[in-house]
Design a protein around this motif. Structure first.
Motif, PDB file in Angstrom:
ATOM      1  N   SER A 188      10.117   0.244 -11.629  1.00  0.00           N
ATOM      2  CA  SER A 188      11.353  -0.478 -11.329  1.00  0.00           C
ATOM      3  C   SER A 188      11.218  -1.926 -11.754  1.00  0.00           C
ATOM      4  O   SER A 188      10.110  -2.442 -11.932  1.00  0.00           O
ATOM      5  N   GLY A 234       5.220   4.620  -7.651  1.00  0.00           N
ATOM      6  CA  GLY A 234       6.061   3.704  -8.405  1.00  0.00           C
ATOM      7  C   GLY A 234       5.377   2.361  -8.587  1.00  0.00           C
ATOM      8  O   GLY A 234       4.456   2.006  -7.849  1.00  0.00           O
ATOM      9  N   PHE A 236       5.630   2.063  -3.705  1.00  0.00           N
ATOM     10  CA  PHE A 236       5.599   1.204  -4.893  1.00  0.00           C
ATOM     11  C   PHE A 236       4.477   0.182  -4.822  1.00  0.00           C
ATOM     12  O   PHE A 236       4.206  -0.381  -3.766  1.00  0.00           O
ATOM     13  N   VAL A 259       7.277   6.258 -11.773  1.00  0.00           N
ATOM     14  CA  VAL A 259       8.484   5.432 -11.738  1.00  0.00           C
ATOM     15  C   VAL A 259       8.100   3.979 -11.966  1.00  0.00           C
ATOM     16  O   VAL A 259       7.077   3.505 -11.445  1.00  0.00           O
TER      17      VAL A 259
END
Length: 338
Positions: free
Chosen positions: A126, A66, A39, A124
């Motif tokens: 988040s 991500g 990420f 992705v």
């Protein structure tokens, strides 16, 4: 909905987004290249720098990437309380030859960073401190981006699912760094991760990532056996070759003088877990709520403490399993975890 599925990861390990330095594009790419998912955090960056880092991670990675955003929430602070804290911190500024910065509130360039997501389309996205709105979830889904809501309670999980997130990240109380609570003034939830994971799986019909205090292969096996789709670890990677952790942070994690972590709002005005040090001991009782105002207020002093090589005057974010963190490449760390 994107074709990407967390269940397709070669290894069910997510290298958590750690804003403020530890998470680099190299760390994110290395997590992905080792078979997991890395990420890039957007926190504290401009939208332009965030875009540059996502782009670089994409160039270095051979698989999905991500990205993480801080969802804006109203400050729980008052100007008077923050001003009083600034006065109390004057000796800290003098100690390190720094000046406290003006406290200010902003939304961490939320709209501009959403535009970065929609433009660059990491597989992705988040979110921490809250969930995107239903309209924002829809736009992200239409762009082929899987959305993950970080939650610390069942109520937060239900709100995130109602908004439309695709996956939940259940953050247990042992996590390092900032708690993902939606309410900036809420006492941190103390429900053990396994109980939270079980409650979410029973109540919501989306995949759940387990996060918070996981630091060993046994930890990973345990949460996977409990039904998690993946295990998310941050502290375990603070000593990785590819991490951007400062020398002060790295040394403190291995220093025997630091024996425990504590949840504190002394550095940022929001609850976060790190090593107990002098700054926490001297200022926690007087520290007000007020995020991100207190974060900006203390930032120059914390940076000066790092320049001075002093771990007693800076936030050393870490989860309860910090003693299990090991040096080496991300690939080596992930191999040991799986």
């Amino acid at each position: 909905m994107s074709a990407f599925n967390l269940r397709d990861l070669t290894v069910p390990i997510i290298v958590a987004p750690m804003a403020g330095g530890p998470s680099t594009p190299e760390l994110a790419a290395a997590g992905t290249n080792a078979g997991g998912l890395g990420f890039v955090p957007a926190g504290y960056l401009t939208a332009e720098v965030f875009a540059e880092r996502v782009t670089k991670a994409r160039q270095l990675a051979t698989g999905p990437i991500g990205a993480n955003l801080f969802a804006p929430q109203p400050s729980a602070g008052t100007p008077a309380a923050i001003e009083a804290y600034a006065a109390a911190l004057a000796p800290e500024a003098e100690r390190y030859g720094a000046a406290l910065a003006p406290p200010r509130f902003d939304d961490d360039a939320w709209a501009a960073k959403l535009d970065v997501l929609l433009d660059l389309r990491p597989e992705v996205a988040s979110f921490t401190f809250g969930a995107p709105s239903a309209d924002e979830c829809r736009r992200l889904r239409e762009a082929g981006i899987v959305t993950v809501g970080t939650v610390t309670t069942l109520a937060e999980a239900q709100a995130a699912v109602t908004a439309g997130v695709d996956v939940l990240a259940a953050q247990g109380p042992s996590a390092g760094g900032h708690r993902g609570t939606f309410d900036p003034a809420a006492q941190p939830a103390s429900q053990p991760l396994e109980q939270l994971l079980a409650a979410l799986r029973a109540a919501v019909d989306v995949p759940v990532i387990a996060a918070g205090g996981l630091s060993t292969a046994e930890d990973v096996r345990r949460v996977m056996a409990a039904g998690a789709v993946a295990a998310q670890l941050g502290t375990a990677f603070l000593l990785a070759d590819e991490a951007g952790s400062t020398g002060v942070h790295r040394a403190a994690l291995k220093d025997p003088q630091f024996t425990e972590t504590v949840v504190t709002r002394a550095f940022s005005g929001r609850y976060a877990r790190g090593l107990r040090n002098r700054f926490v001991n001297e200022h926690e009782a007087e520290a007000p709520f007020g995020y991100p105002e207190v974060h900006y207020l203390t930032s120059p002093v914390r940076a000066a403490a790092v320049r001075a090589g002093d771990p007693q005057g800076v936030n050393v974010w870490a989860g309860t399993g910090f003693r299990n963190a090991t040096a080496g490449s991300v690939a080596e760390i992930i191999a040991a975890l799986t």
